[in-house]
Design an enzyme around this catalytic site. Structure first.
Site, PDB file in Angstrom:
ATOM      1  N   GLU A 277      27.226  43.172  28.981  1.00  0.00           N
ATOM      2  CA  GLU A 277      26.127  43.913  29.216  1.00  0.00           C
ATOM      3  C   GLU A 277      25.685  43.953  30.682  1.00  0.00           C
ATOM      4  OE1 GLU A 277      25.715  46.628  27.719  1.00  0.00           O
ATOM      5  OE2 GLU A 277      26.996  45.935  25.669  1.00  0.00           O
ATOM      6  N   ASP A 358      33.989  42.606  30.278  1.00  0.00           N
ATOM      7  CA  ASP A 358      34.489  41.430  29.550  1.00  0.00           C
ATOM      8  C   ASP A 358      34.949  40.392  30.601  1.00  0.00           C
ATOM      9  OD1 ASP A 358      34.397  42.279  27.070  1.00  0.00           O
ATOM     10  OD2 ASP A 358      36.371  42.770  26.425  1.00  0.00           O
TER      11      ASP A 358
HETATM   12 ZN   LIG Z   1      30.941  47.160  26.980  1.00  0.00          ZN
END
Ligand SMILES: [Zn+2]
Length: 410
Positions: A277, A358
């Protein structure tokens, strides 16, 4: 062009959209029982995998029933001049165009919501219940509906009334004022949604001090990110499905963790999810999405301004007296192929951003806890691990689990 031609174009758009959707669903469903790729074989045990297959098939069948009902309703409504009927009803209460539009949309919204409530009731209390997801009580379900209606009439009604007023006062330039209003509203909502709207539906409490909070602070320090607003939301009030999200920016930025997420994941996994996030924030995805949606709104409103004063729009829906609200409905139906395309483009960006977030988590924290958290979350929501490529391209805002794991292990 005549209004009859326009009417048939609208009908064609609705039917084509339905067919494309059903073909994609069927294509996707054909692969529900594919052999799992070896990277994903440890997500489910045999029993759970069987359960996930039944869940997918149940939702697929249910989707066919609801979408068929909904297209039959829309086509029936159009063919029987339903919009004209409701417009006439609204006109018996007032002569003021704003009041007429508000009554008109009020009837349409509440009417369609009442007609579709049995389906959402069945989905929650029969399907989700059967697979162990549902935690909602009947009382919460109906209170949510009423609160949703109230919010919609205040916010949606207020914005609609202002836009029609701009149209009355400034004519063709209304789109500029409407754009300013909608842009301000989206920014405001992005900043204060968690503070003002979420509390109407859920309880949020600051994450209590302890090892999880310490680990999160420690991570946030290593990437120079000020993360003092971490909240836990009682998602378990409605469903066992877990989530986490980021909202706001500047001093209003905050992270919200579902209590179900804290339940399901280890501390390392939660930090990895948060690192993902933070990646969205650091890579400016939140600003990009907000700017893109404001620009798209501007474009849509501009195109709307070119057509809204043309009586053909209202006439196409069988309404003799042209009005802003009927024109708006016709425009919305005609514009839907274009919004499908812009939605598709936004999905392409979104999937790209997921990889970037990611990678950020992988580089600033660790890949393995993120991989195991994604597997757990997929398992706990009985996710489809073998979606069809075309379906993913059209509908997915995230890459598939396999794609994400492959990228994280690179
Ligand atoms: Zn995401």
């Amino acid at each position: 062009m005549t209004s009859t031609t326009l009417f048939y174009i609208i009908i064609a758009i609705i039917i084509i959209d339905f067919i494309v959707d059903k073909v994609l669903d069927a294509l996707n469903a054909k692969h529900f029982n594919d052999v799992l790729p070896k990277e994903l074989q440890d997500v489910y045990d045999d029993k759970e995998y069987k359960k996930s297959q039944t869940y997918k098939a149940t939702n697929y069948k249910f989707g066919i029933i609801t979408s068929t009902f909904s297209i039959a309703l829309t086509l029936g409504f159009l063919l029987l001049d339903g919009f004209e009927f409701i417009d006439n009803v609204a006109r018996t209460y007032s002569e003021n165009p704003i009041v007429i539009a508000l009554i008109f949309f009020g009837i349409i919204m509440i009417g369609s919501d009442i007609l579709t409530t049995p389906f959402s009731y069945y989905s929650t209390f029969v399907i989700e219940e059967k697979f162990g997801f549902n935690k909602t009580s009947v009382k919460t379900f109906f209170f949510d509906k009423i609160k949703g209606w109230l919010m919609m009439s205040i916010l949606g009604g207020g914005i609609l009334a202002l836009i029609i007023w701009f149209y009355q006062v400034t004519g063709a330039y209304f789109w500029l004022y409407a754009w300013g209003l909608v842009a301000f509203f989206s920014l405001f909502m992005n900043m204060f949604y968690s503070k003002l709207i979420v509390p109407l539906f859920n309880k949020q409490t600051p994450l209590e001090s302890g090892s999880l909070r310490d680990k999160i602070s420690e991570y946030a320090n290593t990437v120079g990110f000020k993360l003092d607003k971490i909240f836990v939301i009682d998602g378990s009030k409605r469903s066992t499905k877990a989530n986490a999200y980021f909202s706001g920016f500047g001093s209003e930025k905050r992270v919200t963790l579902y209590d179900t997420l804290i339940n399901d994941l280890d501390e390392d996994e939660i930090v990895a999810v948060l690192a993902h996030e933070v990646g969205h924030y650091k890579k400016k995805h939140i600003i990009f999405n907000l700017s893109a949606s404001i620009l798209l709104t501007g474009l849509t409103l501009f195109i709307l301004s070119l057509f809204i004063s043309n009586p053909l729009l209202s006439n196409a829906l069988g309404v003799e007296v042209p009005s802003f609200h009927i024109g708006l409905i016709a425009f919305g139906l005609l514009y839907s192929p274009i919004s499908e395309i812009t939605g598709l483009i936004m999905n392409i960006f979104s999937r790209k951003f997921e990889y970037q977030a990611d990678n950020y988590a992988k580089n600033t924290y660790e890949a393995e806890p993120l991989i195991s958290s994604l597997k757990k979350l997929s398992k706990n929501s009985l996710s489809n691990l073998t979606p069809h490529k075309t379906y993913v391209f059209m509908h997915y805002s995230h890459p598939t689990l396999l794609e994400r794991i492959t990228n994280l292990r690179k």
